[in-house]
Scaffold this active site. Structure first.
Site: not given
Ligand code: UN1
Length: 498
Positions: A178, A253, A287, A388
């Protein structure tokens, strides 16, 4: 519809190798322009049931295909992705908003993952180990789990899909996927690539739709034995609760509150570059984005000055324009959340040095744009230093020592990424040891993880699993211990040892 980049106006689900029309759809909006680019299905539970049923049948055959042959398909996927890199990148910018240069980087991340995981087709290492009895052989091997569910976010719609689906497939599983409804085009394109690469029908199934309907149906389905999810902590902990009740494996994650530490011996120009790239690149919607700068008080003023100078040169706009460095925010809800945190920061007494507002005039009128924002004099307990924000907002927190810097870094509930700028080798090694995040950078920003290393975080960022790297295989396989006794008699472990 406004684009010639896509060959369809409405996306279909991809189930058992067929493109299936779905009655209810919703438009996908280009965040840079406000224009609708395609319609995406809002599927029902029945589509999930169909996908799982197909996956279940197909997986039985797939598991028997030798892994080096499964790898041939992934190599082909990588080759096609490489040929289409520019096209995929433009579509990615169109649906997600990230600037073209970054979209190319994300597609490259998927290509790298294809070749890396295809290589695993000739490894998938287990162990052989001495048995404790004579004429007995012991080994461990990885076994596929069966049907796996993957739920992917809008901020890295193709890279994260490859982090999850490639290891799942190389290990002999079938996938029900999804994708986020904001960014379904990458899923459509990747499904087409899988099909062209010769993946047998039913091994990848794409079901578009909402988390509450499609995501939930996946989580509840008895025949999906593992869920791999990237997204918010709120959704992740809900999924974990549901999976916990069913004793279903789940890999999560989630968020981050990543910091760059700048010590008083740091190369400040390099630190400024690292901060700008990891705080304002992807408009802070990673993230791994830098959301805090923990700065030694001796260099605080100088760092503020240089950051402000360089922030003036950040061009904001539609990421299709190669000159633009900061693209739009994914949607109106994203803008509202950022605005809320700007107010929180001001009320908490942090000092706003730059930005802090939405951009709405002229070329910005139809998209979702937010000015890169710098707060200073934040303290560790403030919400803007703990929660965040997922936007182009960074807060400077002054500290008096290396020890305090580490303590401030580790004070948040998240543990994804951290970084330190210093020339002192002793501090480098102490930081590597003491920073409590899953990813640590030295003299670089907080973003830019490479696919052959484990991606993930400690504490509230995850639940102990990792995406990408060889570690991703642990999510999508069961360890099987095998003992072969060739003594011709019954030998009892722990008992018949002479
Ligand atoms: C994300 O933000 O979920 O390390 C992934 C990084 C990228 C991946 C980010 N290669 O910023």
């Amino acid at each position: 519809m406004t684009t010639t980049l896509l060959d369809v106006n409405v996306l279909n689900n991809y189930i058992n190798g067929e493109w299936i029309d779905v009655e209810r759809t919703t438009p996908v909006i280009n965040p840079a322009t406000g224009e609708a680019v395609v319609n995406v299905p809002l599927s029902t539970k029945e589509s999930v049931d169909d996908a799982v049923a197909a996956a279940k049948v197909a997986q039985k055959e797939w598991a028997l295909v030798p892994a080096p042959q499964r790898a041939e398909v992934l190599y082909q996927v990588g080759i096609i992705m490489k040929e289409r890199k520019e096209h995929l990148s433009k579509l990615l910018t169109m649906e997600n908003g990230k600037v073209l240069e970054e979209a190319r980087g994300e597609v490259q991340e998927g290509i790298d993952m294809a070749f890396y995981m295809a290589g695993e087709g000739r490894r998938l290492f287990g162990q052989t180990t001495p048995a404790e009895l004579k004429d007995k052989f012991a080994m461990s091997v990885r076994a596929p789990i069966g049907v796996v569910g993957i739920i992917t976010p809008w901020n890295f719609p193709i890279a994260i899909a490859t982090w999850k689906s490639f290891p799942a497939i190389i290990a002999g599983n079938a996938v029900v996927w999804k994708p986020a409804t904001e960014t379904p085009i990458m899923a459509y394109e990747l499904a087409k690539i899988y099909e062209e690469a010769g993946l047998p029908k039913g091994i990848i199934n794409v079901v578009f739709g909402s988390g509450s309907t499609v995501g939930d149906a996946m989580v509840q389905h008895n025949d999906i034995r593992v869920i791999s999810f990237t997204g918010s902590n709120e959704t992740g902990s809900h999924i974990a609760g549901e999976c916990g009740r069913q004793l279903k494996k789940v890999s999560l994650e989630m968020g981050g509150k990543n910091a760059v530490i700048v010590m008083d011996d740091a190369d400040l120009n390099l630190a400024v570059e690292g901060i700008l790239w990891s705080a304002f690149g992807t408009s802070g919607q990673r993230c791994t984005a830098c959301s805090r700068v923990i700065v030694h008080e001796n260099v605080k003023e100088e760092l503020e000055k240089r950051l402000l100078e360089e922030m003036r040169n950040l061009s904001i706009g539609n990421g299709m324009d190669e000159a633009v460095k900061v693209g739009p925010i994914i949607n109106e809800a994203g803008i509202e959340k950022i605005k809320k945190y700007i107010e929180i920061g001001k009320n908490e007494g942090a000092k706003l040095l730059a930005g802090g507002h939405e951009l709405t005039d002229g070329t910005y009128a139809n998209g979702n744009y937010f000015a890169p924002t710098l707060f200073t004099d934040a303290t560790v307990d403030m919400r803007i230093a703990q929660e965040e924000i997922f936007g182009p907002v960074v807060s400077l927190i002054p500290v008096k020592s290396f020890e305090e810097a580490i303590e401030v870094n580790n004070s948040v509930t998240y543990g994804l990424s951290s970084s330190i700028f210093t020339k002192d080798v002793n501090q480098v090694f102490k930081a590597q040891r003491d920073l409590d995040t899953g990813i640590v950078y030295v003299n670089a920003g907080t973003t830019g993880a490479e696919i052959h290393l484990p991606f993930g975080g400690s504490k509230g960022t995850g639940n102990g699993h990792r995406d990408s790297g060889v570690q991703a295989l642990d999510v999508f396989t069961e360890w099987k211990a095998i003992y072969v006794d060739y003594s011709g008699k019954l030998q009892r472990a722990q008992i018949d040892v002479d």
